[in-house]
Design a protein around this motif. Structure first.
Motif, PDB file in Angstrom:
ATOM      1  N   GLY A  39       0.810  -1.216   0.000  1.00  0.00           N
ATOM      2  CA  GLY A  39       0.000   0.000   0.000  1.00  0.00           C
ATOM      3  C   GLY A  39       0.840   1.262   0.000  1.00  0.00           C
ATOM      4  O   GLY A  39       0.529   2.236  -0.689  1.00  0.00           O
ATOM      5  N   LEU A  40       1.944   1.269   0.771  1.00  0.00           N
ATOM      6  CA  LEU A  40       2.815   2.452   0.813  1.00  0.00           C
ATOM      7  C   LEU A  40       3.486   2.672  -0.534  1.00  0.00           C
ATOM      8  O   LEU A  40       3.519   3.805  -1.043  1.00  0.00           O
ATOM      9  CB  LEU A  40       3.863   2.268   1.915  1.00  0.00           C
ATOM     10  N   VAL A  41       4.026   1.611  -1.124  1.00  0.00           N
ATOM     11  CA  VAL A  41       4.689   1.750  -2.423  1.00  0.00           C
ATOM     12  C   VAL A  41       3.696   2.198  -3.487  1.00  0.00           C
ATOM     13  O   VAL A  41       3.979   3.062  -4.317  1.00  0.00           O
ATOM     14  CB  VAL A  41       5.361   0.419  -2.809  1.00  0.00           C
ATOM     15  N   GLY A  42       2.489   1.610  -3.445  1.00  0.00           N
ATOM     16  CA  GLY A  42       1.480   2.017  -4.428  1.00  0.00           C
ATOM     17  C   GLY A  42       1.046   3.457  -4.256  1.00  0.00           C
ATOM     18  O   GLY A  42       0.816   4.168  -5.247  1.00  0.00           O
ATOM     19  N   HIS A  43       0.914   3.906  -2.991  1.00  0.00           N
ATOM     20  CA  HIS A  43       0.503   5.295  -2.754  1.00  0.00           C
ATOM     21  C   HIS A  43       1.525   6.278  -3.318  1.00  0.00           C
ATOM     22  O   HIS A  43       1.153   7.310  -3.886  1.00  0.00           O
ATOM     23  CB  HIS A  43       0.328   5.521  -1.251  1.00  0.00           C
ATOM     24  N   LEU A  44       2.816   5.972  -3.179  1.00  0.00           N
ATOM     25  CA  LEU A  44       3.842   6.881  -3.674  1.00  0.00           C
ATOM     26  C   LEU A  44       4.057   6.747  -5.179  1.00  0.00           C
ATOM     27  O   LEU A  44       4.269   7.742  -5.874  1.00  0.00           O
ATOM     28  CB  LEU A  44       5.157   6.623  -2.933  1.00  0.00           C
ATOM     29  N   SER A  45       3.964   5.514  -5.698  1.00  0.00           N
ATOM     30  CA  SER A  45       4.263   5.296  -7.114  1.00  0.00           C
ATOM     31  C   SER A  45       3.239   5.955  -8.027  1.00  0.00           C
ATOM     32  O   SER A  45       3.559   6.309  -9.166  1.00  0.00           O
ATOM     33  CB  SER A  45       4.315   3.795  -7.402  1.00  0.00           C
ATOM     34  N   ALA A 100      -1.712  10.420   5.162  1.00  0.00           N
ATOM     35  CA  ALA A 100      -2.857   9.597   4.771  1.00  0.00           C
ATOM     36  C   ALA A 100      -2.542   8.114   4.931  1.00  0.00           C
ATOM     37  O   ALA A 100      -3.397   7.325   5.349  1.00  0.00           O
ATOM     38  CB  ALA A 100      -3.250   9.912   3.327  1.00  0.00           C
ATOM     39  N   VAL A 101      -1.307   7.714   4.580  1.00  0.00           N
ATOM     40  CA  VAL A 101      -0.932   6.312   4.736  1.00  0.00           C
ATOM     41  C   VAL A 101      -0.903   5.931   6.215  1.00  0.00           C
ATOM     42  O   VAL A 101      -1.383   4.870   6.618  1.00  0.00           O
ATOM     43  CB  VAL A 101       0.431   6.061   4.073  1.00  0.00           C
ATOM     44  N   LEU A 115      12.099  -2.271   1.570  1.00  0.00           N
ATOM     45  CA  LEU A 115      11.434  -1.641   0.427  1.00  0.00           C
ATOM     46  C   LEU A 115      12.540  -1.179  -0.523  1.00  0.00           C
ATOM     47  O   LEU A 115      12.987  -0.032  -0.472  1.00  0.00           O
ATOM     48  CB  LEU A 115      10.560  -0.475   0.890  1.00  0.00           C
ATOM     49  N   GLU A 116      12.996  -2.113  -1.369  1.00  0.00           N
ATOM     50  CA  GLU A 116      14.181  -1.861  -2.165  1.00  0.00           C
ATOM     51  C   GLU A 116      13.991  -0.706  -3.141  1.00  0.00           C
ATOM     52  O   GLU A 116      14.924   0.064  -3.395  1.00  0.00           O
ATOM     53  CB  GLU A 116      14.562  -3.135  -2.928  1.00  0.00           C
ATOM     54  N   GLU A 117      12.784  -0.559  -3.699  1.00  0.00           N
ATOM     55  CA  GLU A 117      12.582   0.499  -4.677  1.00  0.00           C
ATOM     56  C   GLU A 117      12.624   1.891  -4.042  1.00  0.00           C
ATOM     57  O   GLU A 117      12.823   2.890  -4.733  1.00  0.00           O
ATOM     58  CB  GLU A 117      11.233   0.304  -5.397  1.00  0.00           C
ATOM     59  N   LEU A 118      12.425   1.956  -2.712  1.00  0.00           N
ATOM     60  CA  LEU A 118      12.467   3.239  -2.022  1.00  0.00           C
ATOM     61  C   LEU A 118      13.712   3.403  -1.157  1.00  0.00           C
ATOM     62  O   LEU A 118      13.977   4.501  -0.655  1.00  0.00           O
ATOM     63  CB  LEU A 118      11.218   3.394  -1.141  1.00  0.00           C
ATOM     64  N   GLY A 119      14.458   2.316  -0.942  1.00  0.00           N
ATOM     65  CA  GLY A 119      15.618   2.395  -0.076  1.00  0.00           C
ATOM     66  C   GLY A 119      15.252   2.448   1.397  1.00  0.00           C
ATOM     67  O   GLY A 119      16.043   2.919   2.216  1.00  0.00           O
ATOM     68  N   TRP A 120      14.073   1.975   1.758  1.00  0.00           N
ATOM     69  CA  TRP A 120      13.603   2.014   3.137  1.00  0.00           C
ATOM     70  C   TRP A 120      13.477   0.585   3.674  1.00  0.00           C
ATOM     71  O   TRP A 120      13.658  -0.401   2.954  1.00  0.00           O
ATOM     72  CB  TRP A 120      12.251   2.719   3.253  1.00  0.00           C
ATOM     73  N   GLU A 121      13.094   0.502   4.927  1.00  0.00           N
ATOM     74  CA  GLU A 121      12.797  -0.778   5.557  1.00  0.00           C
ATOM     75  C   GLU A 121      11.553  -0.595   6.417  1.00  0.00           C
ATOM     76  O   GLU A 121      11.460   0.367   7.173  1.00  0.00           O
ATOM     77  CB  GLU A 121      13.961  -1.281   6.401  1.00  0.00           C
ATOM     78  N   MET A 122      10.607  -1.515   6.273  1.00  0.00           N
ATOM     79  CA  MET A 122       9.340  -1.420   7.001  1.00  0.00           C
ATOM     80  C   MET A 122       9.339  -2.461   8.122  1.00  0.00           C
ATOM     81  O   MET A 122       9.765  -3.611   7.933  1.00  0.00           O
ATOM     82  CB  MET A 122       8.158  -1.662   6.051  1.00  0.00           C
ATOM     83  N   HIS A 123       8.868  -2.055   9.294  1.00  0.00           N
ATOM     84  CA  HIS A 123       8.841  -2.908  10.473  1.00  0.00           C
ATOM     85  C   HIS A 123       7.402  -2.993  10.979  1.00  0.00           C
ATOM     86  O   HIS A 123       6.632  -2.033  10.884  1.00  0.00           O
ATOM     87  CB  HIS A 123       9.735  -2.354  11.590  1.00  0.00           C
ATOM     88  N   ILE A 124       7.077  -4.160  11.533  1.00  0.00           N
ATOM     89  CA  ILE A 124       5.782  -4.337  12.187  1.00  0.00           C
ATOM     90  C   ILE A 124       6.020  -4.932  13.568  1.00  0.00           C
ATOM     91  O   ILE A 124       6.870  -5.816  13.740  1.00  0.00           O
ATOM     92  CB  ILE A 124       4.842  -5.239  11.344  1.00  0.00           C
ATOM     93  N   LEU A 125       5.301  -4.422  14.550  1.00  0.00           N
ATOM     94  CA  LEU A 125       5.386  -4.896  15.929  1.00  0.00           C
ATOM     95  C   LEU A 125       4.011  -5.404  16.338  1.00  0.00           C
ATOM     96  O   LEU A 125       3.077  -4.619  16.509  1.00  0.00           O
ATOM     97  CB  LEU A 125       5.844  -3.763  16.862  1.00  0.00           C
TER      98      LEU A 125
END
Length: 641
Positions: free
Chosen positions: A59-65, A195-196, A288-298
């Motif tokens: 969802g995050l990648v789609g929102h930005l792309s 929004a995300v 998130l290789e296309e953004l250079g980020w890393e997403m974490h869930i707790l």
């Protein structure tokens, strides 16, 4: 009482050892059960976390792309290039207004134009106190990337607004014939990330996004934003402050501590302070290789802890039952020993009566032998009867299973037949429209096909409810909108058969308390039956009516066909009962429709009209039409119409 006659008792040493082993065994059993439950619960929790993390990352990648093309689109606009050619001699207000309209249409935060020196010439926020006009952004990487001829990407805090955003930039060339030259300007689009994050707040988990410096710049909890995963050294902090990516934020430590690493990007974590310090969490990461980020869930470990307690208590209870059974067995052994001792004491007394008993036994042996023979015959007869009963019961169960399977298969075939026919008609029309070079009209037909396929999936899901009372919540449904949708499925048949449709209902909207898909299924079935009944009528006329009172709404579907024979009115809603010719129907449509209306809290009635033809009346509870979901669905159906 002699020593041999005393009840068996454990020695004192064994009794003390038993009293020590019982609680130790209880602790060991409960601990082992809790450990097994912990492993299983962690596996299930990890699977849930992986699914949620994958969906959130997509969802995050789609929102930005979806905003990637916007700077290039604006950079090619004639008005932008004309203003950039001579900004000193032109009024920037028309371009500011154009960028502001584009910002509102594209639903982005800001849109602004930089010259080749990184000075802002025009911006969508020209009228706000923190306007970008006149600001220089040469220190931003999105400017340096775009002025070098590439596509710029950047995330961070705005220097003026201090709002977190993701920036897209594209070069603006005044002369497209020389793309290797230095661009004349840069077009920048800023997208907010709030929004995300708002969508993450509804999840039963904490979501974080970190950059290559392990700085949390997105989080489902506000107190975790603009913090670091690990404590930063003073050199690292000064280097980050020098980039101005996060303005003057202190970038304090978030307090996240790894309690237990589990491998494969999975670990148990906790917080050293703050409102989250009371719980422990299962942490997973996804790059998130296309953004250079890393997403974490707790994910909170409360389900794991609950599973451990439940398993431990169940194991303890089972252990107690086993001990109780052992104690009962020991007591039964003692009682049997006492009975044996009592029997031994009474042996002499019984011996005196043995001779007399032997005589009586001989006398009654003959009677017992005959009785035993009769009992053996009766037992054999009962065994044969039980075998026959068991075989009959198995056959009935198998027959019931086959009947249910047949009814379900026939119901699905019947309910999907009419949408499939409509899909074929739309597809044939789309092919003709494409041959006639009318792609817009063909696209409208394809949208109808997509809607129908989605509705077929909803129908197949709803058929599971026919065997039991529906448990889904009901909403406000627009009756005219449902009727219009059902009529759209029969447009071709209505036109080919020259059927006139008469609508009899008030102009204002009429709402009922029902389920949208199932009500549309009933209307489609009733209208289809009416069209079949009028197949041989010279001037077919379909009459659709709506009447209402304070609590109920009556929907009428009437035709001017031959009507229903009086002897069939009492059986019209029975399964597999049909008056059609063989091969024209299974006799399940009205039965299923009646069941649906019953589940909706209403009633379906069949009758004949005095002027000729059949009339089916749906009586449903009335609603005031304030439910938001139903209103949205109604508007969507109206737009397709």
């Amino acid at each position: 009482m002699t020593r041999a006659e005393r009840p068996a008792r454990l020695p004192n040493g064994w009794r003390r050892l038993l009293l020590l082993l019982v609680p130790l065994g209880l602790v060991a059993v409960m601990w082992q059960a809790a450990q097994v439950a912990r492993v299983q619960a962690l596996q299930e929790l990890r699977q849930d976390a992986e699914n949620e993390l994958r969906l959130s990352a997509a969802g995050l990648v789609g929102h930005l792309s979806r905003h990637d093309y916007l700077p290039r689109l604006l950079a090619s606009r004639e008005g932008v290039q004309r203003f950039l050619a001579s900004p000193e001699s032109q009024d920037a207000m028309p371009l500011n207004l154009l960028l502001d309209r584009f910002r509102a249409t594209a639903d982005v935060s800001d849109v602004y134009l930089l010259d080749r020196h990184a000075d802002t010439l025009a911006a969508s926020n020209w009228h706000l106190p923190h306007s970008f006009i006149g600001q220089n952004y040469a220190f931003r990487s999105y400017f340096t990337d775009a002025i070098a001829g590439g596509q710029g990407r950047f995330y961070g805090l705005g220097v003026q607004s201090l709002e977190r955003g993701y920036y897209f930039s594209a070069p603006v060339w005044l002369d497209d014939t020389q793309p290797d030259s230095t661009p004349d300007g840069v077009m920048v689009v800023k997208v907010l990330l709030d929004a995300v994050e708002a969508g993450w707040a509804d999840q039963d988990a904490e979501l974080l996004v970190t950059d290559e410096d392990d700085i949390i710049f997105m989080a489902s909890r506000p107190e975790l934003r603009m913090a670091s995963l690990h404590p930063l050294s003073e050199d690292q902090r000064q280097a980050l402050l020098a980039t101005r990516r996060y303005a003057d934020e202190p970038l304090a430590h978030s307090g996240i501590e790894v309690v237990e690493p589990l491998g494969n990007q999975t670990r148990l974590v906790g917080f050293s302070s703050g409102p989250l310090a009371e719980n422990r969490y299962l942490g997973l990461s996804r790059p998130l290789e296309e953004l250079g980020w890393e997403m974490h869930i707790l994910k909170p470990l409360s389900p794991v802890i609950q599973a451990q307690w439940v398993s431990a208590l169940l194991a303890g209870g089972l252990y107690g039952i086993v001990l109780l059974g052992a104690g009962v067995g020991w007591q039964r052994l003692r009682l049997r020993r006492e009975r044996e001792q009592f029997a031994e004491r009474e042996r002499q007394t019984l011996a005196r009566a043995r001779d007399e008993l032997e005589r009586n036994v001989q006398r009654r042996t003959r009677d017992l032998v005959e009785t035993n023979r009769r009992l053996s015959d009766e037992i054999e007869e009962r065994r044969r009867a039980e075998d026959n009963l068991r075989q009959t019961r198995d056959e009935l169960i198998q027959a019931a299973k086959l009947a249910v399977l047949g009814q379900l298969a026939a119901g699905i075939n019947h309910e999907l037949n009419q949408p499939l026919a409509a899909i074929r008609a739309y597809a044939e029309n789309a092919r003709i429209l494409l041959e006639r070079q009318r792609p817009e009209s063909a696209d409208s037909n394809l949208e109808q096909i997509i809607e129908l396929t989605g509705r077929m999936a909803e129908i197949s899901a709803q058929l599971r409810q026919f065997s039991r009372k529906s448990g889904e919540s009901l909403t406000a449904v627009s009756v005219p909108a449902c009727i219009d949708y059902a009529l759209r499925l029969f447009q071709a048949r209505l036109r080919d058969a020259d059927v006139s449709v008469e609508r009899q209902w008030p102009e204002e909207e009429v709402w009922v308390r029902a389920d949208l898909v199932r009500l549309e299924q009933v209307l489609v079935n009733l209208i289809g039956n009416a069209l079949q009944a009028m197949a041989e009528v010279e001037a077919p006329r379909l009459t659709l009516s709506i009447e209402r009172d304070d609590t109920r709404v009556r929907l009428g579907v009437a035709d001017n066909g031959p009507g229903i024979p009086e002897e069939h009115l009492g059986r019209i809603f029975e399964p597999f009962f049909t008056t059609k010719s063989p091969g024209s129907g299974l006799g399940l449509g009205l039965s299923i429709s009646s069941r649906i209306v019953d589940d909706l809290g209403g009633r379906l009635v069949a009758s004949n009209r005095p002027t000729g033809g059949a009339l089916f009346t749906l009586i449903l509870p009335r609603d005031d039409g304030t439910a938001g979901a139903a209103t949205h669905r109604t508007q969507e159906n109206a737009s397709h119409a």
